[in-house]
Design an enzyme around this catalytic site. Sequence first.
Site, PDB file in Angstrom:
ATOM      1  N   LEU A   1       7.244   0.456 -41.984  1.00 54.91           N
ATOM      2  CA  LEU A   1       6.432  -0.646 -42.482  1.00 54.91           C
ATOM      3  C   LEU A   1       6.914  -1.981 -41.900  1.00 54.91           C
ATOM      4  O   LEU A   1       8.059  -2.079 -41.434  1.00 54.91           O
ATOM      5  CB  LEU A   1       6.503  -0.697 -44.010  1.00 54.91           C
ATOM      6  CG  LEU A   1       5.740   0.396 -44.763  1.00 54.91           C
ATOM      7  CD1 LEU A   1       6.150   0.393 -46.232  1.00 54.91           C
ATOM      8  CD2 LEU A   1       4.232   0.189 -44.628  1.00 54.91           C
TER       9      LEU A   1
ATOM     10  N   LYS B   1      11.914  -3.394 -37.199  1.00 59.08           N
ATOM     11  CA  LYS B   1      11.562  -2.618 -36.008  1.00 59.08           C
ATOM     12  C   LYS B   1      11.622  -3.467 -34.736  1.00 59.08           C
ATOM     13  O   LYS B   1      12.123  -2.998 -33.710  1.00 59.08           O
ATOM     14  CB  LYS B   1      10.159  -2.010 -36.162  1.00 59.08           C
ATOM     15  CG  LYS B   1      10.012  -1.019 -37.291  1.00 59.08           C
ATOM     16  CD  LYS B   1       8.676  -0.296 -37.250  1.00 59.08           C
ATOM     17  CE  LYS B   1       7.485  -1.239 -37.280  1.00 59.08           C
ATOM     18  NZ  LYS B   1       7.451  -2.101 -38.497  1.00 59.08           N
ATOM     19  N   THR B   2      11.102  -4.684 -34.804  1.00 61.14           N
ATOM     20  CA  THR B   2      11.117  -5.527 -33.611  1.00 61.14           C
ATOM     21  C   THR B   2      12.548  -5.879 -33.212  1.00 61.14           C
ATOM     22  O   THR B   2      12.909  -5.830 -32.030  1.00 61.14           O
ATOM     23  CB  THR B   2      10.300  -6.804 -33.845  1.00 61.14           C
ATOM     24  OG1 THR B   2       8.932  -6.452 -34.060  1.00 61.14           O
ATOM     25  CG2 THR B   2      10.389  -7.737 -32.646  1.00 61.14           C
TER      26      THR B   2
ATOM     27  N   ASP C   1       6.832  -0.351 -30.032  1.00 60.45           N
ATOM     28  CA  ASP C   1       7.098  -1.021 -31.308  1.00 60.45           C
ATOM     29  C   ASP C   1       5.793  -1.120 -32.091  1.00 60.45           C
ATOM     30  O   ASP C   1       4.988  -2.023 -31.870  1.00 60.45           O
ATOM     31  CB  ASP C   1       7.691  -2.410 -31.020  1.00 60.45           C
ATOM     32  CG  ASP C   1       7.927  -3.225 -32.286  1.00 60.45           C
ATOM     33  OD1 ASP C   1       7.884  -2.645 -33.381  1.00 60.45           O
ATOM     34  OD2 ASP C   1       8.146  -4.449 -32.166  1.00 60.45           O
TER      35      ASP C   1
ATOM     36  N   ASN D   1      14.435 -10.000 -44.298  1.00 59.97           N
ATOM     37  CA  ASN D   1      13.605  -9.794 -43.120  1.00 59.97           C
ATOM     38  C   ASN D   1      12.268 -10.524 -43.242  1.00 59.97           C
ATOM     39  O   ASN D   1      11.741 -11.072 -42.260  1.00 59.97           O
ATOM     40  CB  ASN D   1      13.352  -8.299 -42.900  1.00 59.97           C
ATOM     41  CG  ASN D   1      14.584  -7.557 -42.421  1.00 59.97           C
ATOM     42  OD1 ASN D   1      15.583  -8.176 -42.043  1.00 59.97           O
ATOM     43  ND2 ASN D   1      14.527  -6.246 -42.450  1.00 59.97           N
TER      44      ASN D   1
ATOM     45  N   ARG E   1      35.424 -22.468 -23.669  1.00 60.77           N
ATOM     46  CA  ARG E   1      36.358 -22.216 -22.572  1.00 60.77           C
ATOM     47  C   ARG E   1      37.780 -22.490 -23.024  1.00 60.77           C
ATOM     48  O   ARG E   1      38.036 -23.420 -23.788  1.00 60.77           O
ATOM     49  CB  ARG E   1      36.033 -23.103 -21.379  1.00 60.77           C
ATOM     50  CG  ARG E   1      34.902 -22.563 -20.531  1.00 60.77           C
ATOM     51  CD  ARG E   1      34.545 -23.489 -19.393  1.00 60.77           C
ATOM     52  NE  ARG E   1      35.667 -23.755 -18.499  1.00 60.77           N
ATOM     53  CZ  ARG E   1      35.518 -24.311 -17.301  1.00 60.77           C
ATOM     54  NH1 ARG E   1      34.323 -24.642 -16.864  1.00 60.77           N
ATOM     55  NH2 ARG E   1      36.562 -24.541 -16.545  1.00 60.77           N
TER      56      ARG E   1
ATOM     57  N   TYR F   1      34.624 -12.852   2.669  1.00 59.75           N
ATOM     58  CA  TYR F   1      33.863 -13.946   2.060  1.00 59.75           C
ATOM     59  C   TYR F   1      32.358 -13.711   2.220  1.00 59.75           C
ATOM     60  O   TYR F   1      31.583 -13.944   1.284  1.00 59.75           O
ATOM     61  CB  TYR F   1      34.253 -15.268   2.704  1.00 59.75           C
ATOM     62  CG  TYR F   1      33.466 -16.458   2.175  1.00 59.75           C
ATOM     63  CD1 TYR F   1      33.768 -17.019   0.942  1.00 59.75           C
ATOM     64  CD2 TYR F   1      32.411 -16.998   2.909  1.00 59.75           C
ATOM     65  CE1 TYR F   1      33.052 -18.098   0.449  1.00 59.75           C
ATOM     66  CE2 TYR F   1      31.683 -18.075   2.428  1.00 59.75           C
ATOM     67  CZ  TYR F   1      32.007 -18.616   1.188  1.00 59.75           C
ATOM     68  OH  TYR F   1      31.281 -19.675   0.697  1.00 59.75           O
TER      69      TYR F   1
ATOM     70  N   TYR G   1      33.296  -9.176 -11.413  1.00 60.64           N
ATOM     71  CA  TYR G   1      32.627  -9.391 -12.690  1.00 60.64           C
ATOM     72  C   TYR G   1      32.177  -8.056 -13.294  1.00 60.64           C
ATOM     73  O   TYR G   1      32.200  -7.875 -14.517  1.00 60.64           O
ATOM     74  CB  TYR G   1      31.415 -10.307 -12.508  1.00 60.64           C
ATOM     75  CG  TYR G   1      31.765 -11.763 -12.358  1.00 60.64           C
ATOM     76  CD1 TYR G   1      32.078 -12.535 -13.470  1.00 60.64           C
ATOM     77  CD2 TYR G   1      31.794 -12.373 -11.106  1.00 60.64           C
ATOM     78  CE1 TYR G   1      32.393 -13.886 -13.340  1.00 60.64           C
ATOM     79  CE2 TYR G   1      32.110 -13.714 -10.963  1.00 60.64           C
ATOM     80  CZ  TYR G   1      32.418 -14.463 -12.089  1.00 60.64           C
ATOM     81  OH  TYR G   1      32.733 -15.789 -11.967  1.00 60.64           O
TER      82      TYR G   1
ATOM     83  N   LEU H   1      33.381 -15.404 -20.401  1.00 60.76           N
ATOM     84  CA  LEU H   1      32.231 -15.944 -21.130  1.00 60.76           C
ATOM     85  C   LEU H   1      30.930 -15.671 -20.385  1.00 60.76           C
ATOM     86  O   LEU H   1      29.895 -15.398 -21.000  1.00 60.76           O
ATOM     87  CB  LEU H   1      32.407 -17.449 -21.353  1.00 60.76           C
ATOM     88  CG  LEU H   1      33.665 -17.882 -22.118  1.00 60.76           C
ATOM     89  CD1 LEU H   1      33.632 -19.384 -22.358  1.00 60.76           C
ATOM     90  CD2 LEU H   1      33.812 -17.128 -23.435  1.00 60.76           C
TER      91      LEU H   1
END
Length: 544
Positions: free
Chosen positions: A104, A109-110, A188, A227, A315, A449, A467, A497
């Site tokens: 429902l 759900k989203t 969905d 919700n 940072r 490089y 990374y 970060l």
Amino acid sequence: MSDNAIHSDDEGELFNGFGSAPISRVGSGKRTTKRWSFHNNTKPNLVDGPSELSSGTRRLSDITGEDGVHKVASSSVLGGGQLYSTESGRLFHAGKICIALAGLPGRGKTHLSVSLTRYLRWLGVKTHSFHLGNYRRASAEDDITHDLFVPSPNSKKANEIRNKIVDECLNDILNFFKHDKGQVAIYDAVNALPEYRLELQRKFADMNIQVLFIESLVTDDAIIMKNMEEAARSSPDYVNWDYDKAYKDYSERIKALAPYYQNMGAKDENLSYIKFINFGERIELHNSNYGYLINKVVFYLMNSRIKSGSVFFARCYKNSLDYTKDPPLDEAGKKYARNLAKTLIDHLKANGKDYILEPVNPDVARLRPSSLKRQLSVDERQPAAGVDGVDEDSLVIWTSVKQRTIETTQYFAERNVKTRHRIQLSQKNPGVVANMEEPEIKEKFPEEYEQYIRDPYHYRFSRAESYHDLAIKIEPLILEMERMSGDILIIADDTILKVFYGYLMSCSCYDIPYLNFPTDDIIEIKFNAYSNGAERIPIKDYDE
């Protein structure tokens, strides 16, 4: 050539909706909201491929941009945690999967579809969420009431619109698999009736597409109320609505649909489905003969919670220090730590979050740096899963094990804020190019490089990390973050970060190295059911 001409006769019903006449793509009526069709040859090129990056160094990117979770899933865009890629863009051992949600309105759900899309894309799985609500908003007319949401509307007009939007959505899902080589589509929708769910399963199975239903059930009224409040404030259905009117309308929608909805059970015995109860409080598996990828989905669900808090990024002091150095904070560093703490606490209080205590013993913070000479306890490094961040009104701080990041938390420590020190948050090891500026690297290592410029996310210099290595290293922390409901502050080197931000905002891995984290800002990632948002919080100077 028309859309229908590219499919064989026996495929026509599949690509035009179940039991429907073919849908005309031309002259179908004016839409009030633009939606993306995956059967469209004019799709934008989202990111220049790595081969085009060699023309020069890219500029640093703003980090308050748009969440990329709803962008078209392009095979040229690799997920940050992707282990390998293929020519087709599909993982070798996973097949094609449609995850069909059921439940429902007001059951998350989203939120679930978006967060699953985010995680699977991070793993490199070509995934897209298909929200039936987007198609409804594109075709909606002002005189249509909540009759549009029930499985068999009494109104002929509502019934026609309902069939049209379902057909368009399913058509795009099937084109996503056939023409865009998609791997996971997340449908969905409410999917209220057993007979419809069975028909959905049969039609996708005929296309050699696995179907997994995830039914989101909520028995806790507090979760439903929360919700509903969130939907009234942030749902695309209620843009520019008065909150009280939006809440009332959403409540009426649920009441109109509730009598029709049938929980998954005996009538769905031939389907593979998961009952996701109270958003992770309990999970029930049915017909769970799953493969690799669906098992990853189940594992994610076991760690998923509705988010109330935010993730804050700061940072660490002297971000440019040599990788091998580990000095304590100097006076300027202590000032930065003090300003950081006061800025964040003031920001939380301004947003109605007054759960952080006043200082109970200022001496605790001042003594803390000397105590770091001892080895950190297991609880400080890695507490038991599920211990932190359970309460919505809570703040947990994560730092690396470097002295300067740990000592940056001293003004939070005197307020009894939990701090955890994670070895995974150590900055990216630069290897042989440590302490070198870019011109020097280009001169001493010209070939390396050039490879780095072509793909700065995956390339690693000798004895260095990439990374991508960081993304693999922090995956356990990503899952821990998904289990938490409260606020999190991460104090780390900007290389760390960038990767966290890349996950939370669904960035292309090609963009992650160019994200710019200023030293004088805190970045707040706000969770939302439909998309996350990023905001800057300038760090104030309280000594002025």
